[in-house]
Design a protein around this motif. Structure first.
Motif, PDB file in Angstrom:
ATOM      1  N   LEU A 173      -4.611  57.802 -16.166  1.00  0.00           N
ATOM      2  CA  LEU A 173      -5.939  58.222 -16.629  1.00  0.00           C
ATOM      3  C   LEU A 173      -5.874  59.593 -17.301  1.00  0.00           C
ATOM      4  N   LEU A 174      -5.137  60.517 -16.686  1.00  0.00           N
ATOM      5  CA  LEU A 174      -4.992  61.853 -17.264  1.00  0.00           C
ATOM      6  C   LEU A 174      -4.285  61.788 -18.613  1.00  0.00           C
ATOM      7  N   GLU A 175      -3.248  60.981 -18.689  1.00  0.00           N
ATOM      8  CA  GLU A 175      -2.496  60.842 -19.936  1.00  0.00           C
ATOM      9  C   GLU A 175      -3.402  60.338 -21.063  1.00  0.00           C
ATOM     10  N   LYS A 176      -4.230  59.351 -20.766  1.00  0.00           N
ATOM     11  CA  LYS A 176      -5.170  58.818 -21.766  1.00  0.00           C
ATOM     12  C   LYS A 176      -6.187  59.878 -22.175  1.00  0.00           C
ATOM     13  N   GLU A 177      -6.670  60.636 -21.203  1.00  0.00           N
ATOM     14  CA  GLU A 177      -7.656  61.682 -21.484  1.00  0.00           C
ATOM     15  C   GLU A 177      -7.034  62.793 -22.328  1.00  0.00           C
ATOM     16  N   PHE A 178      -5.785  63.133 -22.041  1.00  0.00           N
ATOM     17  CA  PHE A 178      -5.076  64.138 -22.839  1.00  0.00           C
ATOM     18  C   PHE A 178      -4.963  63.669 -24.286  1.00  0.00           C
ATOM     19  N   GLU A 179      -4.549  62.417 -24.472  1.00  0.00           N
ATOM     20  CA  GLU A 179      -4.408  61.864 -25.830  1.00  0.00           C
ATOM     21  C   GLU A 179      -5.746  61.880 -26.560  1.00  0.00           C
ATOM     22  N   LYS A 180      -6.796  61.469 -25.861  1.00  0.00           N
ATOM     23  CA  LYS A 180      -8.140  61.412 -26.446  1.00  0.00           C
ATOM     24  C   LYS A 180      -8.598  62.793 -26.918  1.00  0.00           C
ATOM     25  N   ASN A 181      -8.176  63.834 -26.190  1.00  0.00           N
ATOM     26  CA  ASN A 181      -8.581  65.196 -26.509  1.00  0.00           C
ATOM     27  C   ASN A 181      -7.554  65.957 -27.352  1.00  0.00           C
ATOM     28  N   GLY A 182      -6.529  65.249 -27.831  1.00  0.00           N
ATOM     29  CA  GLY A 182      -5.530  65.873 -28.695  1.00  0.00           C
ATOM     30  C   GLY A 182      -4.627  66.864 -27.994  1.00  0.00           C
ATOM     31  N   ILE A 183      -4.454  66.711 -26.672  1.00  0.00           N
ATOM     32  CA  ILE A 183      -3.563  67.589 -25.919  1.00  0.00           C
ATOM     33  C   ILE A 183      -2.172  66.967 -25.955  1.00  0.00           C
ATOM     34  N   GLU A 184      -1.223  67.705 -26.533  1.00  0.00           N
ATOM     35  CA  GLU A 184       0.120  67.163 -26.727  1.00  0.00           C
ATOM     36  C   GLU A 184       1.039  67.376 -25.529  1.00  0.00           C
ATOM     37  N   GLU A 185       0.734  68.350 -24.686  1.00  0.00           N
ATOM     38  CA  GLU A 185       1.584  68.630 -23.529  1.00  0.00           C
ATOM     39  C   GLU A 185       1.578  67.456 -22.551  1.00  0.00           C
ATOM     40  N   ASP A 186       2.642  67.376 -21.772  1.00  0.00           N
ATOM     41  CA  ASP A 186       2.796  66.342 -20.757  1.00  0.00           C
ATOM     42  C   ASP A 186       1.887  66.648 -19.562  1.00  0.00           C
ATOM     43  N   VAL A 187       1.413  65.615 -18.882  1.00  0.00           N
ATOM     44  CA  VAL A 187       0.523  65.768 -17.726  1.00  0.00           C
ATOM     45  C   VAL A 187       1.172  66.661 -16.668  1.00  0.00           C
ATOM     46  N   GLU A 188       2.413  66.360 -16.297  1.00  0.00           N
ATOM     47  CA  GLU A 188       3.090  67.140 -15.262  1.00  0.00           C
ATOM     48  C   GLU A 188       3.271  68.593 -15.694  1.00  0.00           C
ATOM     49  N   GLU A 189       3.561  68.808 -16.973  1.00  0.00           N
ATOM     50  CA  GLU A 189       3.750  70.159 -17.495  1.00  0.00           C
ATOM     51  C   GLU A 189       2.477  70.989 -17.326  1.00  0.00           C
ATOM     52  N   ILE A 190       1.344  70.399 -17.670  1.00  0.00           N
ATOM     53  CA  ILE A 190       0.068  71.115 -17.548  1.00  0.00           C
ATOM     54  C   ILE A 190      -0.274  71.356 -16.084  1.00  0.00           C
ATOM     55  N   LEU A 191      -0.082  70.361 -15.231  1.00  0.00           N
ATOM     56  CA  LEU A 191      -0.378  70.539 -13.813  1.00  0.00           C
ATOM     57  C   LEU A 191       0.500  71.635 -13.202  1.00  0.00           C
ATOM     58  N   LEU A 192       1.772  71.668 -13.563  1.00  0.00           N
ATOM     59  CA  LEU A 192       2.656  72.721 -13.057  1.00  0.00           C
ATOM     60  C   LEU A 192       2.249  74.085 -13.607  1.00  0.00           C
ATOM     61  N   ASP A 193       1.928  74.151 -14.903  1.00  0.00           N
ATOM     62  CA  ASP A 193       1.463  75.413 -15.496  1.00  0.00           C
ATOM     63  C   ASP A 193       0.224  75.935 -14.781  1.00  0.00           C
ATOM     64  N   MET A 194      -0.717  75.030 -14.527  1.00  0.00           N
ATOM     65  CA  MET A 194      -1.964  75.415 -13.864  1.00  0.00           C
ATOM     66  C   MET A 194      -1.689  75.841 -12.416  1.00  0.00           C
ATOM     67  N   ALA A 195      -0.798  75.128 -11.729  1.00  0.00           N
ATOM     68  CA  ALA A 195      -0.453  75.495 -10.347  1.00  0.00           C
ATOM     69  C   ALA A 195       0.188  76.883 -10.313  1.00  0.00           C
ATOM     70  N   GLU A 196       1.091  77.149 -11.259  1.00  0.00           N
ATOM     71  CA  GLU A 196       1.726  78.466 -11.323  1.00  0.00           C
ATOM     72  C   GLU A 196       0.701  79.558 -11.619  1.00  0.00           C
ATOM     73  N   ALA A 197      -0.235  79.269 -12.518  1.00  0.00           N
ATOM     74  CA  ALA A 197      -1.277  80.252 -12.855  1.00  0.00           C
ATOM     75  C   ALA A 197      -2.166  80.533 -11.645  1.00  0.00           C
ATOM     76  N   LEU A 198      -2.474  79.494 -10.865  1.00  0.00           N
ATOM     77  CA  LEU A 198      -3.258  79.693  -9.640  1.00  0.00           C
ATOM     78  C   LEU A 198      -2.468  80.565  -8.653  1.00  0.00           C
ATOM     79  N   ALA A 199      -1.182  80.267  -8.491  1.00  0.00           N
ATOM     80  CA  ALA A 199      -0.344  81.026  -7.565  1.00  0.00           C
ATOM     81  C   ALA A 199      -0.229  82.483  -8.012  1.00  0.00           C
ATOM     82  N   ASP A 200      -0.147  82.713  -9.327  1.00  0.00           N
ATOM     83  CA  ASP A 200      -0.023  84.070  -9.856  1.00  0.00           C
ATOM     84  C   ASP A 200      -1.235  84.936  -9.543  1.00  0.00           C
TER      85      ASP A 200
END
Length: 89
Positions: free
Chosen positions: A9-36
Motif C-alpha cells: 500500500l505504501l509503495e503504491k501511495e509513493f508512486e501515486k505521489n511521485g516519491i521515488e525513494e524506496d519505502v524502507e529507505e524513507i521509513l529508516l530515514d524518518m526513524a533516524e530523524a526521530l531518534a536524532d
C-alpha cells in the motif's frame, strides 16, 4: 519487518505521489530523524517533504538493552495515513 500488505500500500501511495525513494529507505530515514531529536519514551511527530509531497511520521524512541529503538506508529503521505506499528533501528 514491515507487513507485506502495508508495504505494498505504501509503495503504491509513493508512486501515486511521485516519491521515488524506496519505502524502507524513507521509513529508516524518518526513524533516524526521530531518534536524532533525542526525545525518549514520548510520542513524537516529524514532517519531511519528498519532492512536493509532505510525509509525516509519528513514533516513539526508546533505549532497550543499550540499543536505541524507534517504534513507528503511523506514516502520513499527503492526506492519507497508514498505521505501521513496527520497530526500526
Amino acid at each position: 519487518m514491515l507487513n507485506q500488505d502495508i508495504y505494498d500500500l505504501l509503495e503504491k501511495e509513493f508512486e501515486k505521489n511521485g516519491i521515488e525513494e524506496d519505502v524502507e529507505e524513507i521509513l529508516l530515514d524518518m526513524a533516524e530523524a526521530l531518534a536524532d531529536q533525542g526525545i525518549m519514551d514520548k510520542e513524537v511527530r516529524l514532517k519531511e517533504s519528498y519532492g512536493k509531497t509532505p510525509v509525516e511520521v509519528t513514533g516513539i524512541c526508546s533505549v532497550e538493552e543499550g540499543e536505541e529503538t524507534v517504534l513507528i506508529k503511523t506514516l502520513k503521505i499527503g492526506k492519507k495515513e497508514f498505521v505501521i506499528e513496527d520497530y526500526f533501528l
